[in-house]
Design a protein around this motif. Structure first.
Motif, short mmCIF file in Angstrom:
data_model
loop_
_atom_site.label_atom_id
_atom_site.label_comp_id
_atom_site.label_asym_id
_atom_site.label_seq_id
_atom_site.Cartn_x
_atom_site.Cartn_y
_atom_site.Cartn_z
N ALA A 38 45.48 53.34 63.28
CA ALA A 38 45.91 52.82 61.56
C ALA A 38 44.95 53.22 60.41
O ALA A 38 45.17 53.31 58.74
N VAL A 39 43.18 53.57 60.78
CA VAL A 39 42.81 54.07 59.64
C VAL A 39 42.98 55.32 59.70
O VAL A 39 42.12 55.07 58.51
N PHE A 40 43.27 55.99 60.42
CA PHE A 40 43.93 57.23 60.31
C PHE A 40 44.95 57.52 59.25
O PHE A 40 44.36 58.22 57.56
N ALA A 41 45.58 56.01 59.16
CA ALA A 41 46.51 56.16 58.62
C ALA A 41 45.80 55.82 56.81
O ALA A 41 46.58 56.05 55.61
N GLN A 42 45.36 54.84 56.62
CA GLN A 42 44.25 54.26 55.78
C GLN A 42 43.97 55.61 55.12
O GLN A 42 43.63 55.39 53.91
N THR A 43 43.21 56.41 56.08
CA THR A 43 42.55 57.37 55.55
C THR A 43 43.14 58.36 54.89
O THR A 43 42.66 59.62 53.82
N ASN A 44 44.25 58.50 55.28
CA ASN A 44 44.79 59.95 54.60
C ASN A 44 44.86 59.66 53.11
O ASN A 44 45.09 58.94 52.22
N PRO A 45 45.21 61.58 52.47
CA PRO A 45 45.00 61.98 51.45
C PRO A 45 45.43 61.13 50.68
O PRO A 45 47.26 60.66 50.71
N THR A 46 45.92 60.34 48.91
CA THR A 46 46.39 60.43 48.13
C THR A 46 47.44 61.44 47.24
O THR A 46 47.17 62.68 47.33
N ALA A 47 47.58 61.14 46.34
CA ALA A 47 49.00 62.19 46.08
C ALA A 47 47.44 62.93 45.01
O ALA A 47 47.87 64.00 44.44
N TYR A 48 46.60 62.07 44.21
CA TYR A 48 45.72 62.49 43.85
C TYR A 48 45.21 63.71 44.27
O TYR A 48 44.62 64.50 43.81
N ASP A 49 44.76 63.16 45.16
CA ASP A 49 43.72 64.08 46.00
C ASP A 49 44.37 65.10 46.89
O ASP A 49 43.83 66.34 46.46
N ALA A 50 45.61 65.28 46.88
CA ALA A 50 46.20 66.66 47.11
C ALA A 50 46.66 67.24 46.25
O ALA A 50 46.37 68.50 46.37
N LEU A 51 46.68 66.40 44.97
CA LEU A 51 46.74 67.41 43.49
C LEU A 51 45.32 68.22 43.15
O LEU A 51 45.46 69.33 42.94
N ARG A 52 44.19 67.43 43.52
CA ARG A 52 43.32 68.30 43.73
C ARG A 52 42.68 69.26 44.39
O ARG A 52 42.23 70.25 44.01
N THR A 53 43.25 69.62 45.19
CA THR A 53 42.85 69.72 46.66
C THR A 53 43.97 71.38 45.74
O THR A 53 43.18 72.44 45.86
N VAL A 54 45.17 70.90 45.64
CA VAL A 54 45.89 72.57 44.73
C VAL A 54 45.03 73.04 43.95
O VAL A 54 45.04 74.53 43.86
N GLY A 55 44.47 72.09 43.18
CA GLY A 55 43.71 72.93 42.07
C GLY A 55 42.24 73.75 41.88
O GLY A 55 42.51 74.28 41.60
N ASN A 56 42.05 73.20 43.15
CA ASN A 56 40.49 73.57 43.67
C ASN A 56 40.89 74.69 44.61
O ASN A 56 40.03 75.70 44.06
N GLN A 57 41.81 75.08 45.69
CA GLN A 57 41.85 76.22 46.26
C GLN A 57 42.68 76.33 45.97
O GLN A 57 42.42 78.02 46.51
N LEU A 58 43.63 76.42 44.94
CA LEU A 58 44.42 78.10 44.88
C LEU A 58 44.79 78.15 42.64
O LEU A 58 44.30 79.01 42.30
N ASN A 59 44.99 77.50 42.06
CA ASN A 59 44.98 77.07 40.70
C ASN A 59 45.03 75.87 39.99
O ASN A 59 45.50 74.68 40.42
N ARG A 60 43.94 75.73 38.59
CA ARG A 60 43.78 74.61 38.52
C ARG A 60 45.15 74.85 37.56
O ARG A 60 45.04 73.84 36.82
N ASP A 61 45.54 75.07 36.43
CA ASP A 61 47.20 74.89 35.77
C ASP A 61 47.84 74.42 36.37
O ASP A 61 48.64 73.62 35.80
N TYR A 62 47.94 74.14 38.08
CA TYR A 62 49.54 74.09 38.68
C TYR A 62 48.98 72.58 37.98
O TYR A 62 50.31 71.65 38.93
N VAL A 63 48.62 71.78 37.96
CA VAL A 63 48.49 70.57 37.95
C VAL A 63 49.29 70.03 36.68
O VAL A 63 49.41 68.53 36.96
#
Length: 259
Positions: A38-63
């Motif tokens: 339950a704790v791990f499920a609660q701490t799964n990243p949100t959509a915003y977190d995932a979008l930030r990961t895409v911007g940081n690790q791939l290309n900022r313009d992707y967001v």
């Protein structure tokens, strides 16, 4: 023999106690595993977190070129987010998967996106509802309409008007849908429900894209069930608006670290 009978109750008590302790330890272990999951499920990243990961690790313009964001079987947040980006350099869609704060897949996809106009992307400047906030709105709606659920499917994409919209589908323990709610990602307005209310089938659809204080208008063709569903729909809009005030989360502020 007398000696055996004299100590037999004590021996039996010891065996019983050991069995009780064993059962207790198993119960604690099961409870720990349940709590941990339950704790791990609660701490799964949100959509915003995932979008930030895409911007940081791939290309900022992707967001700025996001066509859709999808997460399945959330409890309440999913373990994996799939993000489709309109990659103009590749002349197609880029399909990116994010899990545990890392990009785990990044490939070009030329498949059509159902329900989304070609080239329609979510405007990040008008994105004010994270997946956690969308969950809060849907959960409150389900609670007030007595619809139990276990899992949540998320999709963020534009609607026919070009507005970013969360499509939240609630599922029971068997992963069967019990209701779907459409929530505007800009102002948190509930614009459509499918099923969603106790006693309503999934094909009981109510839709209203108007903003602000809207009065329910009676429809002459409504049967008693649809009349009740329509009334609950407009009550849901009011509740969602109050919830949105509490969970509003601007994406641009989040990316800049201003919240």
């Amino acid at each position: 023999m007398a000696h055996f009978h004299k100590n037999a109750p004590a021996a039996l008590d010891t065996i019983t106690n050991r069995a009780s302790i064993s059962r207790m330890l198993k119960s604690f272990a099961a409870l720990f595993l349940f709590s941990a999951s339950a704790v791990f499920a609660q701490t799964n990243p949100t959509a915003y977190d995932a979008l930030r990961t895409v911007g940081n690790q791939l290309n900022r313009d992707y967001v700025n070129r996001v066509v859709s964001v999808t997460g399945l079987d959330g409890n309440p947040q999913p373990s994996t987010w799939r993000i489709l980006v309109d990659d103009q350099n590749a002349q197609g869609f880029r399909e990116i998967q994010v899990r545990d704060g890392r990009v785990t897949s990044n490939r070009i996809s030329n498949r059509n996106i159902v329900g989304t106009a070609q080239g329609a992307t979510v405007n990040p400047a008008r994105l004010n509802l994270d997946s956690s906030g969308a969950y809060e709105v849907a959960s409150r709606t389900a609670g007030s309409s007595h619809v139990p659920f276990a899992y949540v499917n998320y999709t963020l994409r534009t609607n026919a008007r070009g507005d970013g919209t969360w499509i939240i589908t609630l599922q029971n323990q068997n992963h069967r849908p019990v209701g779907t709610i459409y929530i505007g990602a800009n102002k948190g307005t509930v614009t459509r429900t499918e099923g969603m209310f106790a006693g309503a089938p999934m094909d009981a659809v109510i839709e209203d894209h108007r903003e602000g204080d809207i009065e329910d208008k009676e429809h002459s063709g409504d049967n008693p069930i649809m009349r009740s569903v329509r009334q609950m729909f407009y009550r849901t809009r009011e509740q969602a608006r109050e919830t949105f005030k509490r969970v509003r989360h601007n994406f641009a502020d989040y990316i800049r670290g201003n919240d």
